[in-house]
Design an enzyme around this catalytic site. Structure first.
Site, PDB file in Angstrom:
ATOM      1  N   GLY A 287       0.842  -1.193   0.000  1.00  0.00           N
ATOM      2  CA  GLY A 287       0.000   0.000   0.000  1.00  0.00           C
ATOM      3  C   GLY A 287       0.872   1.236   0.000  1.00  0.00           C
ATOM      4  O   GLY A 287       0.981   1.955  -0.985  1.00  0.00           O
ATOM      5  N   ARG A 325       0.200  11.881  10.748  1.00  0.00           N
ATOM      6  CA  ARG A 325       1.226  10.903  11.074  1.00  0.00           C
ATOM      7  C   ARG A 325       2.348  11.438  11.969  1.00  0.00           C
ATOM      8  O   ARG A 325       2.775  10.736  12.901  1.00  0.00           O
ATOM      9  CB  ARG A 325       1.814  10.292   9.801  1.00  0.00           C
ATOM     10  N   CYS A 356      -4.779  24.158  16.416  1.00  0.00           N
ATOM     11  CA  CYS A 356      -4.608  24.616  17.800  1.00  0.00           C
ATOM     12  C   CYS A 356      -4.107  23.490  18.697  1.00  0.00           C
ATOM     13  O   CYS A 356      -4.801  23.041  19.627  1.00  0.00           O
ATOM     14  CB  CYS A 356      -5.910  25.199  18.326  1.00  0.00           C
ATOM     15  N   GLU A 357      -2.933  23.010  18.385  1.00  0.00           N
ATOM     16  CA  GLU A 357      -2.247  21.984  19.174  1.00  0.00           C
ATOM     17  C   GLU A 357      -0.754  22.263  19.116  1.00  0.00           C
ATOM     18  O   GLU A 357      -0.207  22.471  18.034  1.00  0.00           O
ATOM     19  CB  GLU A 357      -2.509  20.581  18.613  1.00  0.00           C
ATOM     20  N   TYR A 385      -1.506   7.547   3.639  1.00  0.00           N
ATOM     21  CA  TYR A 385      -2.127   7.801   4.934  1.00  0.00           C
ATOM     22  C   TYR A 385      -2.346   9.265   5.269  1.00  0.00           C
ATOM     23  O   TYR A 385      -2.943   9.575   6.297  1.00  0.00           O
ATOM     24  CB  TYR A 385      -1.352   7.118   6.076  1.00  0.00           C
TER      25      TYR A 385
END
Length: 429
Positions: A287, A325, A356-357, A385
């Site tokens: 994948g 990720r 906001c992190e 992904y």
């Protein structure tokens, strides 16, 4: 990952200037080089054909599942794996041949299994006793129907990879345990149901694997299991599915092997074994290795924060909502400035997103030329992904997806709008 440029020195993707793509489709933007996808599929297939071994290359579509991607896979004669009713529905919308679909998952619902049966899915990869029972009940409603299956086992082989993406060890939520006898019991139950056509066995040992040793080991272990099933149950396998997980290059520190090396190691191990049955077909499930290197994410640079003695923060107009990720399991990437991708880096910055992190850091050490607001930055090898794990966190719309091939760009997923964000909301008052 090789960098292609044009006469202006700009980054090109599939023969199209990345700055033009950013201007035409806005940022943040997912871009795929379709030729790179095709070439990787063909590279896997070529080794099997050179070895004269029956095979299937089954694209693990959880890495990136859209109608356009399923269409390309079909054009290249690929099988595909789906892991949900939604992926199956998308494959149906792409008119993908259902006979070449495998359905994975550790907790398939009754509705999903019924949908798969109605759709004519070629192979259901059974993960547990509950599913085996459920599938039997559904088939009993139509006594003339048969369904091909594989049994997924946990062979007790753990790949050297992140704990969240290691799946072959005994302590895993996936598959029938081998050492406790679960796998043998499952095979006996499957063979006792005349509506189930047990084709063989499946295992997946993890993702982003750089060594052939794990695949040699899992091939040997699966052959031993199949030999036991043959000796004790009279079972003759048709399929040996060793999964996927072939690693790709995200940064200069990554040293992945060519696709051919993994396949050759699997086939060599298989051919050297003394088997009481004919050589089964070998199925693999790449994948990430198919779409990962083919993908780029384009961002526009915005604000910058400089603090004496610390690495600068350079913010872009996307982040953890379109690529979770790095925040989820510390994945690492490299980036280039699209206008001068081969220019020497002049600073080490933290490339951060707009969410906001504090953990919304795309690349903790991004080595780039000096950037200005409005510059386009391309993060490399983001094809796996990113889109499939994207979210609307902070109520940000998900980006568009563009396929590029032979100098032509085509929008294959439209950018979400603010209206899309509220289309399923219902007023309370």
């Amino acid at each position: 990952m090789s960098i292609q440029t044009n006469a202006a020195g700009h980054l090109t993707i599939g023969g199209v200037d990345a700055l033009t793509l950013a201007q035409d489709y806005q940022t943040p933007l997912y871009v795929y080089d379709v030729e790179a996808i095709r070439n990787q599929i063909r590279a896997f297939k070529a080794v099997f054909e050179a070895q004269a071994v029956p095979y299937a290359v089954s694209y693990a579509s959880k890495a990136f599942a859209t109608i356009a991607m399923y269409q390309v896979a079909a054009q290249e004669g690929c099988h595909v794996d789906v892991v949900s009713g939604g992926e199956l529905y998308t494959a149906q919308q792409a008119d993908f041949p259902m006979a070449d679909v495998s359905f994975h998952g550790n907790n398939k619902s009754r509705e999903e299994l019924q949908t798969a049966l109605n759709a004519g899915v070629g192979t259901i990869i059974v993960d547990n006793f509950y599913e085996l029972q459920l599938l039997g009940e559904l088939l009993a409603a139509t006594p003339d129907r048969h369904q091909a299956i594989l049994l997924r086992v946990t062979p007790g082989i753990s790949a050297h990879t992140h704990a969240y993406i290691s799946t072959g060890q005994v302590d895993s939520k996936f598959g029938f345990d081998v050492d406790s006898g679960q796998a043998l019991t499952a095979a006996r139950q499957a063979l006792s149901n005349p509506q189930l056509d047990l084709l063989g066995i499946h295992a997946h040992i993890g993702s982003q694997i750089f060594s052939v040793a794990g695949f040699e080991g899992v091939t040997t272990k699966l052959l031993a299991i199949l030999t036991q099933w043959h000796d004790e149950l009279g079972f003759v396998p048709q399929v040996l599915n060793v999964g996927g997980g072939f690693g790709i290059r995200y940064t200069k520190e990554d040293t992945p092997l060519p696709a051919a090396d993994f396949v050759e190691a699997i086939v060599t191990t298989l051919k050297q074994a003394k088997l009481p049955f004919a050589l089964p077909a070998v199925w693999i499930e790449p994948g990430r290795s198919i779409v990962g290197p083919a993908g780029y994410q384009l961002y526009s640079v915005g604000s910058r924060k400089d603090v004496p003695g610390l690495r600068p923060f350079v913010a872009v107009d996307g982040g953890m909502g379109d690529n979770i990720r790095p925040a989820l399991y510390q994945a690492e990437y490299e980036a280039v400035k699209a206008a001068e991708p081969t220019a020497a880096a002049t600073e080490d910055v933290r490339l951060v997103g707009k969410y906001c992190e504090s953990g919304d850091i795309l690349i903790d050490h991004a080595h780039l030329p000096k950037t200005q607001p409005g510059d386009i930055v391309a993060v490399l090898a983001t094809g796996a992904y990113g889109y499939s794990m994207a979210s609307n966190y902070n109520r940000n719309p998900r980006p568009a997806v563009v396929f590029v091939e032979n100098g032509q760009a085509k929008l294959v997923v439209a950018r979400e709008t603010y209206a899309d964000l509220t289309q399923n909301d219902r007023p309370y008052i």
